[in-house]
Each structure stands twice: as C-alpha cells, then as structure tokens.
Motif scaffolding. Structure first.
Motif, PDB file in Angstrom:
ATOM      1  N   SER A 594       0.832  -1.203   0.000  1.00  0.00           N
ATOM      2  CA  SER A 594       0.000   0.000   0.000  1.00  0.00           C
ATOM      3  C   SER A 594       0.868   1.255   0.000  1.00  0.00           C
ATOM      4  CB  SER A 594      -0.926  -0.006   1.219  1.00  0.00           C
ATOM      5  OG  SER A 594      -1.664   1.182   1.301  1.00  0.00           O
ATOM      6  N   ALA A 595       1.945   1.259   0.804  1.00  0.00           N
ATOM      7  CA  ALA A 595       2.834   2.423   0.875  1.00  0.00           C
ATOM      8  C   ALA A 595       3.571   2.633  -0.448  1.00  0.00           C
ATOM      9  CB  ALA A 595       3.834   2.248   2.024  1.00  0.00           C
ATOM     10  N   ILE A 596       4.076   1.555  -1.086  1.00  0.00           N
ATOM     11  CA  ILE A 596       4.824   1.714  -2.339  1.00  0.00           C
ATOM     12  C   ILE A 596       3.902   2.143  -3.473  1.00  0.00           C
ATOM     13  CG2 ILE A 596       4.601  -0.689  -3.077  1.00  0.00           C
ATOM     14  CD1 ILE A 596       7.687   1.558  -3.443  1.00  0.00           C
ATOM     15  N   LYS A 597       2.608   1.695  -3.438  1.00  0.00           N
ATOM     16  CA  LYS A 597       1.652   2.156  -4.452  1.00  0.00           C
ATOM     17  C   LYS A 597       1.411   3.662  -4.325  1.00  0.00           C
ATOM     18  CE  LYS A 597      -0.986  -2.128  -5.116  1.00  0.00           C
ATOM     19  NZ  LYS A 597      -2.286  -2.793  -4.874  1.00  0.00           N
ATOM     20  N   GLU A 598       1.247   4.130  -3.081  1.00  0.00           N
ATOM     21  CA  GLU A 598       1.020   5.561  -2.870  1.00  0.00           C
ATOM     22  C   GLU A 598       2.223   6.384  -3.314  1.00  0.00           C
ATOM     23  OE1 GLU A 598       0.045   5.898   1.228  1.00  0.00           O
ATOM     24  OE2 GLU A 598      -2.008   5.137   0.987  1.00  0.00           O
ATOM     25  N   ILE A 599       3.439   5.901  -3.011  1.00  0.00           N
ATOM     26  CA  ILE A 599       4.650   6.617  -3.433  1.00  0.00           C
ATOM     27  C   ILE A 599       4.749   6.627  -4.952  1.00  0.00           C
ATOM     28  CG2 ILE A 599       7.168   6.481  -3.458  1.00  0.00           C
ATOM     29  CD1 ILE A 599       7.067   5.599  -0.572  1.00  0.00           C
ATOM     30  N   ASN A 600       4.456   5.482  -5.590  1.00  0.00           N
ATOM     31  CA  ASN A 600       4.545   5.378  -7.044  1.00  0.00           C
ATOM     32  C   ASN A 600       3.535   6.289  -7.739  1.00  0.00           C
ATOM     33  OD1 ASN A 600       5.806   4.100  -9.339  1.00  0.00           O
ATOM     34  ND2 ASN A 600       3.880   3.052  -9.690  1.00  0.00           N
ATOM     35  N   GLU A 601       2.393   6.531  -7.053  1.00  0.00           N
ATOM     36  CA  GLU A 601       1.356   7.363  -7.652  1.00  0.00           C
ATOM     37  C   GLU A 601       1.578   8.841  -7.392  1.00  0.00           C
ATOM     38  OE1 GLU A 601      -3.534   7.966  -7.522  1.00  0.00           O
ATOM     39  OE2 GLU A 601      -2.580   6.328  -6.416  1.00  0.00           O
ATOM     40  N   TYR A 602       1.986   9.193  -6.147  1.00  0.00           N
ATOM     41  CA  TYR A 602       2.031  10.598  -5.755  1.00  0.00           C
ATOM     42  C   TYR A 602       3.434  11.207  -5.773  1.00  0.00           C
ATOM     43  CZ  TYR A 602      -2.816  10.116  -4.286  1.00  0.00           C
ATOM     44  OH  TYR A 602      -4.180   9.917  -4.260  1.00  0.00           O
ATOM     45  N   ASN A 603       4.489  10.398  -5.628  1.00  0.00           N
ATOM     46  CA  ASN A 603       5.840  10.965  -5.614  1.00  0.00           C
ATOM     47  C   ASN A 603       6.845   9.924  -6.106  1.00  0.00           C
ATOM     48  OD1 ASN A 603       7.915  12.758  -5.196  1.00  0.00           O
ATOM     49  ND2 ASN A 603       8.043  12.423  -3.001  1.00  0.00           N
ATOM     50  N   PRO A 604       6.730   9.471  -7.376  1.00  0.00           N
ATOM     51  CA  PRO A 604       7.625   8.404  -7.847  1.00  0.00           C
ATOM     52  C   PRO A 604       9.068   8.863  -8.005  1.00  0.00           C
ATOM     53  CG  PRO A 604       6.270   9.235  -9.640  1.00  0.00           C
ATOM     54  CD  PRO A 604       5.760   9.892  -8.389  1.00  0.00           C
ATOM     55  N   SER A 605       9.298  10.144  -8.270  1.00  0.00           N
ATOM     56  CA  SER A 605      10.676  10.608  -8.482  1.00  0.00           C
ATOM     57  C   SER A 605      11.391  10.860  -7.165  1.00  0.00           C
ATOM     58  CB  SER A 605      10.658  11.884  -9.325  1.00  0.00           C
ATOM     59  OG  SER A 605       9.908  12.901  -8.667  1.00  0.00           O
ATOM     60  N   GLY A 606      10.714  11.476  -6.175  1.00  0.00           N
ATOM     61  CA  GLY A 606      11.350  11.795  -4.902  1.00  0.00           C
ATOM     62  C   GLY A 606      11.426  10.613  -3.952  1.00  0.00           C
ATOM     63  N   ARG A 607      10.432   9.714  -4.006  1.00  0.00           N
ATOM     64  CA  ARG A 607      10.357   8.532  -3.136  1.00  0.00           C
ATOM     65  C   ARG A 607      10.408   8.906  -1.654  1.00  0.00           C
ATOM     66  NH1 ARG A 607      11.224   3.642  -6.102  1.00  0.00           N
ATOM     67  NH2 ARG A 607      10.755   2.568  -4.163  1.00  0.00           N
ATOM     68  N   TYR A 608       9.692   9.977  -1.269  1.00  0.00           N
ATOM     69  CA  TYR A 608       9.571  10.312   0.138  1.00  0.00           C
ATOM     70  C   TYR A 608       8.109  10.630   0.425  1.00  0.00           C
ATOM     71  CZ  TYR A 608       9.853  15.059  -1.805  1.00  0.00           C
ATOM     72  OH  TYR A 608       9.656  16.192  -2.535  1.00  0.00           O
ATOM     73  N   ILE A 609       7.774  10.671   1.715  1.00  0.00           N
ATOM     74  CA  ILE A 609       6.392  10.838   2.157  1.00  0.00           C
ATOM     75  C   ILE A 609       5.959  12.286   1.927  1.00  0.00           C
ATOM     76  CG2 ILE A 609       4.839  10.743   4.149  1.00  0.00           C
ATOM     77  CD1 ILE A 609       6.670   8.582   5.302  1.00  0.00           C
ATOM     78  N   ILE A 610       4.750  12.448   1.361  1.00  0.00           N
ATOM     79  CA  ILE A 610       4.169  13.782   1.174  1.00  0.00           C
ATOM     80  C   ILE A 610       2.769  13.802   1.769  1.00  0.00           C
ATOM     81  CG2 ILE A 610       5.502  14.233  -0.918  1.00  0.00           C
ATOM     82  CD1 ILE A 610       2.992  13.618  -2.533  1.00  0.00           C
ATOM     83  N   SER A 611       2.333  14.987   2.149  1.00  0.00           N
ATOM     84  CA  SER A 611       0.992  15.154   2.711  1.00  0.00           C
ATOM     85  C   SER A 611       0.011  15.441   1.583  1.00  0.00           C
ATOM     86  CB  SER A 611       0.974  16.296   3.737  1.00  0.00           C
ATOM     87  OG  SER A 611       1.821  16.011   4.808  1.00  0.00           O
ATOM     88  N   GLU A 612      -1.185  14.853   1.700  1.00  0.00           N
ATOM     89  CA  GLU A 612      -2.198  15.015   0.661  1.00  0.00           C
ATOM     90  C   GLU A 612      -3.560  15.200   1.314  1.00  0.00           C
ATOM     91  OE1 GLU A 612      -3.680  16.112  -2.147  1.00  0.00           O
ATOM     92  OE2 GLU A 612      -1.949  15.126  -3.051  1.00  0.00           O
TER      93      GLU A 612
END
Length: 645
Positions: A594-612
């Motif tokens: 679930s975490a890697i899907k969210e990163i791949n969708e919302y921040n694939p280049s940075g690969r860090y947590i973002i707020s949405e």
C-alpha cells in the motif's frame, strides 16, 4: 468461652504453628465468642482486665500486631492464639459479617482522614511517628547496635500503615533504641499516622503507656510526634527539628487553599491565552476561505470559457476532417474514371491496327503515347497510395497521442487532435498536388488551375494551423498559471488542517507512510512485548529505507483485456516481498505494498512521504472544493460553540 487455666503453661517456638492450627479449628467450631453485636467484636484471648470492644478492622489489626510482635513480653502461646484469630477473621469471618457491619467497615475505609483530629493541635509536619524501646545490643567497645529501619518499615507496611521510611537514631554511643517513622505529606498520610498511633494505643504500647511508671517496658512503643516531642532536648527532638516544622491541621488546610487559588488563577490565565489563539486561528481560516472562494470562482470561469472554446474547435476540426476525406474520395473516383477512358481508347486503337499500315504506324504512336500516359497514371496511383498510407499513419499517430495524453489533460488532448487533423488535411492536399502533377503536362491549363487552388488552400490550412498552435500555447500558459494557484491554495489548506489536528471525513493523509501495527503484531507472536516493540521498530526502519530506494521497483506491466493498453501492478514474484510475506505475514505485505503504491502514484521521483488532502469517507484524494467546504463547516461549529459558552 475463655482459655482454661489448664492451658496456662507456655509452649515452645517450634510448637507455635501446631497450636495456631489447633485454635483456628476451635474458632471455626464456635468454641470462642468473638461477635458481641452487629458492629462490635471482642478478643477471646486477652486477659479479663484487657478485654474491650473492637470494630472488625481494629480487631484485625490487634490480632496481627500481637501475633507478629517481636516483644519478649508476649508468650509463644499468646502469639499463636492471635495468629489463629487473625487467620479466622481473614478467611472465615470476613464473608459472614452482617450488612451493618460491612457498612461500618466500608465507612471506616473511606472515612475522612481528619475525623477525630484536633485541627488546632500542633503536629510535626511532614507527618512523623516516634518508635522507642527498640532492642539493641552492646559490643565490646561499648557501642550499641540495633535492627535496620527497613525491617521495621516492612513490618509496618504489612500492618497497613504505609510509611515511606523508618530512620533509626544514632548518637556517639551507637544505636539509641529509638527511630522516627516518616509518612506521606498528604491527608491519607495523616490518616495512616493516626491509625499507626491508635494501633499501638490499643495494644497498650502508646505514648501514655511508655511514660507511665508501671515497671519494666517490653516491646515497641510508638506514637505520632507532636509539639512536646519537637521541643524536647532528646535526640528525638533534635532530629524532628531538623526534618520538619510544627503546624496545625487548620494552617495546612489554609495553605492548601491558597495553593488551590493560585492554581485556579494560573489555569484561568492559560485558558484566556488559548482563547485568544483560537480567535486568531479563526480569523486566519476566514481569510483563507475567502481567498479560496475567489480562486475557485475564477477557476470555474476559466474552465467554462475554456470548455466552450474547446467545443468550438472540436466542431471545426471534425468538419475539416470530413471535408478532407470527401475530397479524397472524389479525387479517387476521378482517377478511376480517367483510367477506364484510357483503357477504352487502347481497345479502340487495337481495333484500328488492322485497317492499314499508316493507321498501324499512327496507332503505334498512339499506343506509345498511351503507354506513357498509363505510366504517368500508375505513378499517380502510387503517389496516391503513399498519400493514403501517410494519412493512415497520421491517423494512427493521432490515436496513439490521444491515448497517451488522455490521462493527463483532456483539454490539451482536444487541441492536439485539432492540430493533427489540420496536419492530416495538409498532408492530403500535398498528396493531391502530387497526383494532379502526374495527370497531365505542365501546359495543361486545367491542371495548373487545380494546382494553384490546392496551393492556395494548403497555405490557408498552414496559416490556420499556426493560429491554432498559438491559441494552444496561450491556453497552456493560462492553465499552468491556474494550476499553480490551485496547488498553492491546496498546500495552504493542507497546512491549515494540520494545525487543527482533526481526523474526520476530510483530513490530511501522509502518502507513502508505512503502517507499523502489522510488524508489531508479528513480532509479538515471537517475543515478549518489550523486545517485540524494539524488533518491530528495527524492521519498520529497514522497510522505510527500502521504500526510499529508487532502484527498488517491485512492479510489472500487464496488458489489459480487449485492447493494447498496459497497466502497472505489484510484482508478487519480487524477492523482497516474498521474504516479507514468509517472515512477517500477509498484513505486513499489505502495509508495504500500500505504501509503495502511494509513493509510485504521488511521488515516484522523490520517493519520500508527502501530505495530501484526503477524503477518508470515500477512501480517495479529496477535491479542493471538499476541503474548503469542510474547513468552513469546522469554523461554523467552532463559532456556534463559542456563542453557546
């Protein structure tokens, strides 16, 4: 029934346990009278002159104190009797005490610690007890030694007095045989100190008994330290003056009331400060809401104008595309008709060949000319075929570009479609020019007119294409500016919801954050709770590093059914994911994927947590309008609550 005179002889220490069981059985069989009334009890083993009425709790303390006493004044038989009485009160009589007795006992447990206490009497504070006549032993050098304070403290704790510590008093001769008992500074501590004093008074080992001139004193004597003890010149008075003061209960109550008033004042000031902060936050929310409303209104106006313009362009492009195909069909029909005419002329020339030699020569020349025209016609057909292939290729390119741009911006895709349609039309016109050039000589007036018309139309289409590209660039710039403003507003809204710290239908979600609960549950199945938390934290930290690694991409592309489109899904054959499932279980696997899907969708280049901004009710990304509506609702609720207060 009292103890018979035949049992006056004492017993040894080794026989105490046997006699304890013997008298315990007698008490159970009712051989001794203990209960006087519903609330009063008596001790059947004390001499007649010492008999008195007890409450249940007091009798329990009396039996425990005598049975566990270290005094030589108590015989082994007397200790065994009282231990049996204590056991009987604890195990048998507690459950059979009447309702009134239970009520009295309960009331005694929760009685006011200040009841029965003179509020104006000077008492040493912190609450302190005095213990004297502690057994000591002289050494060869003349100094005295005695038992440790911790042993006496443990004994008092077992009896329910809960002292903090027992401090034996020493002087230049060694152990003085006295000690002070320190209790807690609060009202329950005073209650424990007074209970401590009453217990020793009930056992005739109180302060009055110690100072009474009635012979040799045996066992411990104890009481609560008061003004006379504090002011005495003994070692007890010196120690009391070092560790405490003389205060009345009334003085302490007044001091506590003053502290309470200061606390209330401080809390009131804190509440006022918090209210001012809330008002400032509400004002900021109001200003942000107004700004967002203005931005949303401007965005809606831009979107409406843009959609209307796109609709007009779509209609125009569709008409142009239709005209191109219509002209293509007409031109193709003309070529077919011209080809048939040439074939008929060839047949006719072949018939004339048999007439005469001159006609044969003329026919040969005409046939040669016809062959040249057929060759030119064939070249024109080939050119038309290449033009058709270019048209189909451009159509395929248009379709592919539509599919690639569909997931990005629908409005820009429609602009590109119109541009591609014009390119197709231009390509078609160029193909038509090539066909026309091969249909006749350059001196053919009709061919030249068609060429001029086609060139003129081609220039018009190219000019129209340039206008569309300019309009497209203008719309792209306006859309980017609008998107930047909307993104800034969305970030401001997310920061506002973070400060409010609420978790409702609309809130802020950290995309790509790893849920540690499945790892903790998996570790609890292997280790104890403390070690499980430590190991789970280590494993979570390791997987968080994996999620940040750009070289780890556990996805694969699969072809969707009924089309040529592809979709990225989790690769279940990934070695790390397989090891995770085997070691931690399916819940930990779900947390990581679930975490890697969210990163791949919302921040694939940075690969860090973002707020949405997130809609928890529907489990999706919340729109800006939903966030603003929710923020306004919170503000209205806060305003209503403040109005009610």
């Amino acid at each position: 029934m009292d103890i018979s005179s035949g049992e006056d002889s004492d017993i040894s220490e080794s026989e105490m346990e046997e006699y304890e069981e013997k008298y315990y059985e007698k008490l159970k069989n009712g051989n001794y009278k203990i209960k006087v009334s519903n609330e009063k009890y008596t001790c059947p083993f004390c001499p007649k002159k010492k008999k008195q009425d007890f409450l249940y709790k007091d009798l329990l303390q009396h039996a425990s104190g005598v049975g566990k006493s270290n005094s030589d004044k108590r015989s082994a038989r007397e200790k065994a009797n009282h231990l049996a009485l204590f056991k009987y009160l604890e195990n048998d009589l507690r459950g059979t005490v009447g309702s009134s007795s239970s009520s009295a006992a309960a009331a005694a447990e929760v009685e006011d610690p200040l009841s029965g206490c003179d509020h104006d009497e000077k008492i040493v504070w912190p609450w302190t007890g005095v213990v004297v006549n502690i057994p000591t032993q002289k050494l060869e050098d003349g100094r005295s030694v005695g038992g440790s304070g911790s042993k006496l403290r443990d004994e008092l704790i077992r009896r329910g007095f809960n002292p903090l510590r027992v401090h034996p008093l020493w002087n230049y001769r060694g152990h003085s045989g006295t000690a002070v008992v320190e209790f807690r500074k609060d009202w329950p501590g005073l209650h424990n100190a007074l209970s401590f004093e009453k217990a020793y008074e009930a056992d005739h080992h109180g302060k009055k008994d110690w100072f009474a001139n009635n012979g040799v004193k045996e066992g411990l004597y104890a009481w609560v330290a008061r003004a006379d003890d504090y002011k005495s010149s003994t070692i007890i008075g010196e120690h009391l003056r070092k560790i405490g003061d003389l205060k009345t209960v009334s003085e302490l109550m007044e001091e506590e009331a003053r502290k309470q008033d200061r606390l209330v004042t401080n809390l009131t000031n804190i509440i006022e400060t918090k209210n001012k902060h809330i008002q400032e936050m509400e004002q900021r929310c109001s200003e942000t809401s107004k700004s967002l409303e203005a931005l949303m209104e401007e965005k809606d106006n831009l979107s409406q104008a843009y959609n209307e313009e796109i609709k007009k362009i779509q209609v125009s492009a569709r008409d142009h595309f239709q005209r191109i195909f219509s002209d293509h069909e007409k031109l193709k029909s003309q070529l077919e008709s011209h080809k048939k005419d040439l074939e008929l002329r060839g047949v006719e020339l072949e018939k004339r060949e048999a007439l005469n030699e001159s006609e044969r020569k003329k026919l040969a020349e005409e046939l040669e000319e016809n062959a040249v025209q057929n060759s030119a016609l064939h070249l024109a057909a080939l050119e038309q075929k290449r033009a058709d292939e270019n048209v189909m290729k451009l159509a395929e390119d248009q379709k592919r570009q539509k599919e690639e741009l569909h997931n990005r911006i629908i409005q820009l895709e429609k602009k590109l479609d119109q541009k591609q349609a014009l390119e197709l039309e231009i390509e078609q016109l160029r193909g038509s020019l090539n066909v026309i050039r091969h249909m006749g000589d350059e001196d053919d007036i009709e061919v030249l007119e068609k060429v001029d018309a086609s060139l003129k139309e081609l220039r018009e289409k190219e000019a129209e294409l340039e206008d569309l590209e300019a309009l497209n660039q203008t719309l792209i710039v306006r859309e980017r500016k609008s998107n930047d403003e909307l993104q800034d507003a969305r970030k401001e809204l997310i920061n506002g919801l973070k400060e409010i710290s609420t978790r409702s239908q609309i809130g802020v979600k950290r995309m790509g954050e790893l849920d540690s609960k499945p790892f903790l549950e998996a570790m609890k199945r292997r280790y104890n709770e403390e070690l499980a938390e430590e190991r789970a934290s280590e494993v979570c930290s390791l997987w968080e590093e994996y999620l940040k690694d750009p070289d780890w991409h556990p996805f694969k592309r699969i072809k969707l059914e009924g089309g040529e489109e592809y979709q990225e899904v989790i690769d279940d054959e990934d070695e790390k994911l397989r090891d995770l499932t085997d070691q931690m279980g399916i819940e930990a696997y779900k947390s990581v994927t679930s975490a890697i899907k969210e990163i791949n969708e919302y921040n694939p280049s940075g690969r860090y947590i973002i707020s949405e901004l997130w809609n928890y009710g529907e489990g999706r990304k919340a729109t800006l309008k939903e966030g603003v509506t929710f923020l306004l609702k919170l503000w209205d609720n806060a305003k209503r609550k403040r109005g009610m207060t």
